[in-house]
Design an enzyme around this catalytic site. Sequence first.
Site, PDB file in Angstrom:
ATOM      1  N   ASP A  68       0.856  -1.185   0.000  1.00  0.00           N
ATOM      2  CA  ASP A  68       0.000   0.000   0.000  1.00  0.00           C
ATOM      3  C   ASP A  68       0.897   1.243   0.000  1.00  0.00           C
ATOM      4  O   ASP A  68       1.668   1.448   0.936  1.00  0.00           O
ATOM      5  CB  ASP A  68      -0.905  -0.018   1.241  1.00  0.00           C
ATOM      6  CG  ASP A  68      -1.824   1.186   1.305  1.00  0.00           C
ATOM      7  OD1 ASP A  68      -2.581   1.378   0.345  1.00  0.00           O
ATOM      8  OD2 ASP A  68      -1.777   1.929   2.291  1.00  0.00           O
ATOM      9  N   THR A 101      -2.926   5.367  -4.167  1.00  0.00           N
ATOM     10  CA  THR A 101      -1.859   6.082  -3.454  1.00  0.00           C
ATOM     11  C   THR A 101      -0.494   5.835  -4.093  1.00  0.00           C
ATOM     12  O   THR A 101       0.372   6.699  -4.045  1.00  0.00           O
ATOM     13  CB  THR A 101      -1.812   5.659  -1.971  1.00  0.00           C
ATOM     14  OG1 THR A 101      -1.840   4.237  -1.888  1.00  0.00           O
ATOM     15  CG2 THR A 101      -2.992   6.221  -1.208  1.00  0.00           C
ATOM     16  N   THR A 102      -0.302   4.661  -4.694  1.00  0.00           N
ATOM     17  CA  THR A 102       0.955   4.384  -5.395  1.00  0.00           C
ATOM     18  C   THR A 102       0.932   5.071  -6.767  1.00  0.00           C
ATOM     19  O   THR A 102       1.912   5.689  -7.183  1.00  0.00           O
ATOM     20  CB  THR A 102       1.167   2.856  -5.567  1.00  0.00           C
ATOM     21  OG1 THR A 102       0.990   2.224  -4.309  1.00  0.00           O
ATOM     22  CG2 THR A 102       2.542   2.547  -6.109  1.00  0.00           C
ATOM     23  N   ASP A 403      -8.984   0.308   1.861  1.00  0.00           N
ATOM     24  CA  ASP A 403      -8.940   0.748   0.464  1.00  0.00           C
ATOM     25  C   ASP A 403     -10.223   0.385  -0.274  1.00  0.00           C
ATOM     26  O   ASP A 403     -10.760   1.181  -1.042  1.00  0.00           O
ATOM     27  CB  ASP A 403      -7.733   0.113  -0.251  1.00  0.00           C
ATOM     28  CG  ASP A 403      -6.442   0.874   0.020  1.00  0.00           C
ATOM     29  OD1 ASP A 403      -6.485   1.793   0.864  1.00  0.00           O
ATOM     30  OD2 ASP A 403      -5.410   0.556  -0.593  1.00  0.00           O
TER      31      ASP A 403
END
Length: 535
Positions: A68, A101-102, A403
């Site tokens: 994550d 988020t990545t 998520d």
Amino acid sequence: MASPATVALPRSGSKTESYVDNKRKEDVRQSNILSARTVADTVRTSLGPRGMDKMISTSSGDVIITNDGATILNKMEVLQPAAKMLVELSKSQDSAAGDGTTTVVVIAGALLRQCLSLLSHGIHPTVISDSLHKAALKAVDVLTAMAVPVELSDRESLIKSASTSLNSKVVSQYSSLLAPLAVDSVLSVVDPAKPDIVDLRDIKIVKKIGGTVDDTELVKGLVFDKKVSHASGGLTRMENAKIAVIQFQISPPKTDIEQSIVVSDYAQMDRILKEERQYILGMIKKIKATGCNVLLIQKSILRDAVTDLSLHYLAKAKILVVKDVERDEIEFITKTLNCLPIANIEHFRAEKLGYADLVEELPVGDGKIVKITGIKDMGRTTTVLVRGSNQLVLDEAERSLHDALCVVRCLVSKRFLIAGGGAPEIELSRQLGAWAKVLHGMEGYCVKSFAEALEVIPYTLAENAGLNPIAIVTELRNRHAQGEINAGINVRKGQITNILEENVVQPLLVSTSAITLATECVRMILKIDDIVTVR
């Protein structure tokens, strides 16, 4: 001859020339961009369903295994200010969309790479910044045109979207269980009066070691990760429960200041103990008179919330006791039970109680939990009991579930779906590349670089899956040029397919938020031309 870093400026009324040295500005800008790109390259390998996991060892000796992006960056000790901005960027994406988020950090890194090339060609940072802003606005319009509307009643589409977010996680093999669970959790807390807003604080996640992730369940009620008080043969099960949430102590009063009393006479000692018993009995009689048979007692920091003597009398009065309830859980508990917290014994009233069909203690793994079910007039909340064989799996299951919940929340607030698998990025790259040819001067050149930067997502997805990235991205570009806007990388089959038909979908908000936030961050880094340290 002047060096390339200096610019000759003729001064009015003077025969000499003054020189402005821009070398420091270039060095600061280059240093910032390289530092931020290093952070982006760190998380790039964890993008996509076949992305690698990171093992993070904290200073306290704890170990975290995750892919994550927000968690990895949050745990990294980043010192350079510009690199810290990418960590904050990941946090912003986490709060705005929850997923991606990545992706947002990888896009920012690719944009910075292109900016370095543009700067080396002598284009001014302000021109680049303004062009990136225009390109980002155009990108959002293109993505919106590609999106497919979705209704909340279409449960299957919501589950597909939640599954896509879970497929890149460590616990991806449990996506068929966690995805429907996330969808049902969010839909159960949607308020008809505010259909576009979901507060994830209304969904409580309780973690318990023991069993596997398969044992994770959705509980329509409350779960406490503790056992009931067994002192003096306390009850462990109560049907037709009348529940009170109390914030006062059922124990003898103490003085406000620290002092000790010396009692030398046995008669006086007996009298003190008798007064204590009378005081506690008086409180319990008032509680029992309201019909209350379950007490949830808030943890006290000043003195013991309950003593052995009070637990003994509560057990005799057939009242089940759960003590040491955390202060920050009180709001969620009272909202779920539709009751009021009671701060003083004098305010103990029957109308402040909550009602449930069953309160019972259950063995789970090595420990026990207290479960409250069948709540009357239950508030719009729900609880998820997450199980796992060890702490690492348990923590990652919680992060993955968060998520998935965020993805469903995105669909509630902006009800549009978009294809995944690198399809939107390559389509954006194609359309923005075509638009760049229409623009004049430096602007067109900058937009073309923006379009090229977006290819990093399909390139990285292919690279992490062990495919030939150049061949895959080239074929993907050709398919999109032929009008197949939903063609994307199918990582499992190792080829390009219609990704929408393969049920690889994500909320529109995740993609638009990632591009907007990444562009904002890059523009901010570009505008920095000096670092001033204040002691």
